[in-house]
Write a protein that holds these residues in place. Sequence first.
Motif, mmCIF file in Angstrom:
data_model
loop_
_atom_site.group_PDB
_atom_site.id
_atom_site.type_symbol
_atom_site.label_atom_id
_atom_site.label_comp_id
_atom_site.label_asym_id
_atom_site.label_seq_id
_atom_site.Cartn_x
_atom_site.Cartn_y
_atom_site.Cartn_z
ATOM 1 N N UNK A 1 19.617 -15.420 -26.827
ATOM 2 C CA UNK A 1 19.241 -14.844 -28.119
ATOM 3 C C UNK A 1 17.904 -14.116 -28.050
ATOM 4 N N UNK B 1 22.812 -10.105 -32.767
ATOM 5 C CA UNK B 1 23.161 -11.196 -31.856
ATOM 6 C C UNK B 1 23.494 -12.449 -32.648
ATOM 7 N N UNK B 2 22.760 -12.692 -33.734
ATOM 8 C CA UNK B 2 22.971 -13.909 -34.520
ATOM 9 C C UNK B 2 24.344 -13.916 -35.178
ATOM 10 N N UNK C 1 9.412 -14.447 -34.200
ATOM 11 C CA UNK C 1 10.238 -15.631 -33.945
ATOM 12 C C UNK C 1 10.371 -15.921 -32.452
ATOM 13 N N UNK C 2 10.188 -14.898 -31.622
ATOM 14 C CA UNK C 2 10.217 -15.158 -30.174
ATOM 15 C C UNK C 2 8.910 -15.773 -29.696
ATOM 16 N N UNK D 1 13.491 -7.607 -43.242
ATOM 17 C CA UNK D 1 12.697 -8.554 -42.472
ATOM 18 C C UNK D 1 13.586 -9.393 -41.541
ATOM 19 N N UNK D 2 14.819 -8.960 -41.344
ATOM 20 C CA UNK D 2 15.775 -9.697 -40.504
ATOM 21 C C UNK D 2 15.970 -11.131 -41.005
ATOM 22 N N UNK D 3 16.014 -11.284 -42.306
ATOM 23 C CA UNK D 3 16.290 -12.597 -42.890
ATOM 24 C C UNK D 3 17.703 -12.569 -43.449
ATOM 25 N N UNK E 1 9.605 -9.300 -37.457
ATOM 26 C CA UNK E 1 10.166 -10.648 -37.621
ATOM 27 C C UNK E 1 10.733 -11.207 -36.325
ATOM 28 N N UNK F 1 21.202 -18.687 -39.097
ATOM 29 C CA UNK F 1 19.758 -18.885 -39.266
ATOM 30 C C UNK F 1 19.138 -19.553 -38.042
ATOM 31 N N UNK F 2 19.875 -20.503 -37.457
ATOM 32 C CA UNK F 2 19.343 -21.162 -36.261
ATOM 33 C C UNK F 2 19.150 -20.141 -35.140
ATOM 34 N N UNK F 3 20.068 -19.206 -35.029
ATOM 35 C CA UNK F 3 19.940 -18.166 -34.000
ATOM 36 C C UNK F 3 18.726 -17.286 -34.294
ATOM 37 N N UNK G 1 7.833 -19.022 -39.741
ATOM 38 C CA UNK G 1 8.794 -18.397 -38.830
ATOM 39 C C UNK G 1 9.349 -17.075 -39.404
ATOM 40 N N UNK H 1 16.039 -18.176 -35.852
ATOM 41 C CA UNK H 1 14.840 -18.971 -35.555
ATOM 42 C C UNK H 1 14.494 -18.925 -34.079
ATOM 43 N N UNK H 2 15.543 -18.781 -33.229
ATOM 44 C CA UNK H 2 15.314 -18.744 -31.788
ATOM 45 C C UNK H 2 14.945 -17.344 -31.317
ATOM 46 N N UNK H 3 14.863 -16.400 -32.257
ATOM 47 C CA UNK H 3 14.453 -15.050 -31.881
ATOM 48 C C UNK H 3 15.602 -14.089 -31.668
ATOM 49 N N UNK H 4 16.763 -14.404 -32.248
ATOM 50 C CA UNK H 4 17.902 -13.497 -32.112
ATOM 51 C C UNK H 4 17.758 -12.327 -33.078
ATOM 52 N N UNK H 5 18.263 -11.166 -32.674
ATOM 53 C CA UNK H 5 18.355 -10.055 -33.624
ATOM 54 C C UNK H 5 19.517 -10.381 -34.567
ATOM 55 N N UNK H 6 19.532 -9.776 -35.766
ATOM 56 C CA UNK H 6 20.662 -10.032 -36.663
ATOM 57 C C UNK H 6 22.007 -9.765 -35.990
#
Lengths: 212, 266
Positions: A97, B180-181, A70-71, B260-262, A66, B169-171, A44, B173-178
């Motif tokens: 999101x 939005x997360x 993830x999407x 890497x948006x981590x 990234x 992190x959960x956000x 992921x 994983x769902x494809x949120x930008x930093x």
Amino acid sequence: MFCLRGVGYRDILDIERLEIPEGKVTCIVGESGSGKTTLLRLLNKLISYDNGDIVYKGHSLKDIDSVELRRRVVMLPQTPAIFPGTVWDDLLIGLVFSEKPLVGEKKLLEIMKMVHLDKGFDEDAEKLSGGEKQRLALGRVLLLDPEAFLLDEPSSALDEDTEEVVIGGLVKYVRERGKTVVMVTHSKQVARSFSDKIVEISHGRVVSCWEG
Amino acid sequence: MLGGVAVRGIIELQMWQVAVAYIFIVILLFIVRARGIPREKEILVASLRMTLQLVLTGYILAYVFTNSHPLYTLLAIAIMEAFAVYNIYKRVKTPLSPRLREIIAVSMVTGTLASLFYFLLVVVRISPWYDPRYVIPIAGMLIGNSMTGISLGLSRLVDGMRTQQHLVEAALMLGATPGAASKQIVNASFDAAILPTINSMVGMGIVFLPGMMTGQILSGVSPLTAIEYQIAIMLGILGCVALTVVMFVQLGYKTFFNEECQLDLQ
Ligand SMILES: Nc1ncnc2c1ncn2[C@@H]1O[C@H](COP(=O)(O)OP(=O)(O)OP(=O)(O)O)[C@@H](O)[C@H]1O
Ligand SMILES: [Mg+2]
């Protein structure tokens, strides 16, 4: 779909070679602490590997943005995340999101039925039981309709009967749509009945692969 | 006059009168000693520091006011900014990344300077632009309040990122930008930062008379003029705090993510 070659992450994971087939259900099993969650997080792009390479549909993960990855490849965390709000808000938040169009009540009801969640939309999501939260989080991920699902123990808090129904329904749903599933599970039952491929991990290495 | 000398209607305090005011400290020391509360040292140090710092500032300001020069004014602002930034660094318990430190300094300095000069040149319209009688006290109020604001916002941001790590992190994983997360955390930090300023506006004039107004009234200015100034400065403070804090949180949350948006909490 995913193709791993010599992937190392710290001293936690060291995977010589691993293929995850497209449109199939792959189960990851192994003892606690063996590195299953870490593997999903790598896929992921929530963490980055130190050496080797992971290729997704012909492109190295390093070359895929990234957020975009993830999407397309959504991950369900081991501990279900509940955002403050109602069941309705929490189901839809994944779409918010990932900037996808929201869906209506009909679709939500269908998803709730699929994950066997019998709760009002306006109930406080924080007040759900552990297993209900888990199913809520699963429903949220299903709504996103990605190419692949990375599910980290999606049924760990469910009793055997509910597990059977929920995972069974899920597998049927994704098979019909040709989606890829990578699912970490502790349940031998789930692995045996639903997977096309089982990968066993021990101490960060792939120790056995079974393909049906 | 009994012990006081009247100048422009204001009673100038004699040295001995100030000394008499220290009786309050003596009483306080007496109380804490009698109750066995171990705070004597802090009280003594605080009184001493307050006295020394104010006496020193008094002399410096007296000098700067009579020998007004743009350089002195700018120097005074620079010292206040440096002190404020240093204070923010010191107040947060957790270690701060170099990038976050940089962002704190940049938002603090640009935000306060922009509001300061807008306030002085557009609202009050002082001339010359560096008139220390106006610039220094107003800069002090804007910088001081922004310092408090950023400190509060900063601790809320750092805490939020740590305690809500799994939700962020959960956000992701769902494809949120930093962005939005971490939106909830960023909003909560902004809110925490400006709330004290808003609250102080609510009680103003009823629960307490603000320091600046009290000072002006004591020095013989008509309460109506003092109020005009106070309203203007309150709005200036709110705008300044909001500006510095919004810059800080908007740039600051990004330091918790890598390219890497981590989520990267070190
Ligand atoms: N960020 C991290 N820093 C240091 N060590 C970590 C980190 N994340 C995981 N580990 C370690 O890596 C190992 C594998 O962790 P992982 O979460 O992948 O295990 P798992 O197979 O999912 O276990 P479980 O079945 O209990 O969920 C563990 O020993 C864990 O302590
Ligand atoms: Mg795990």
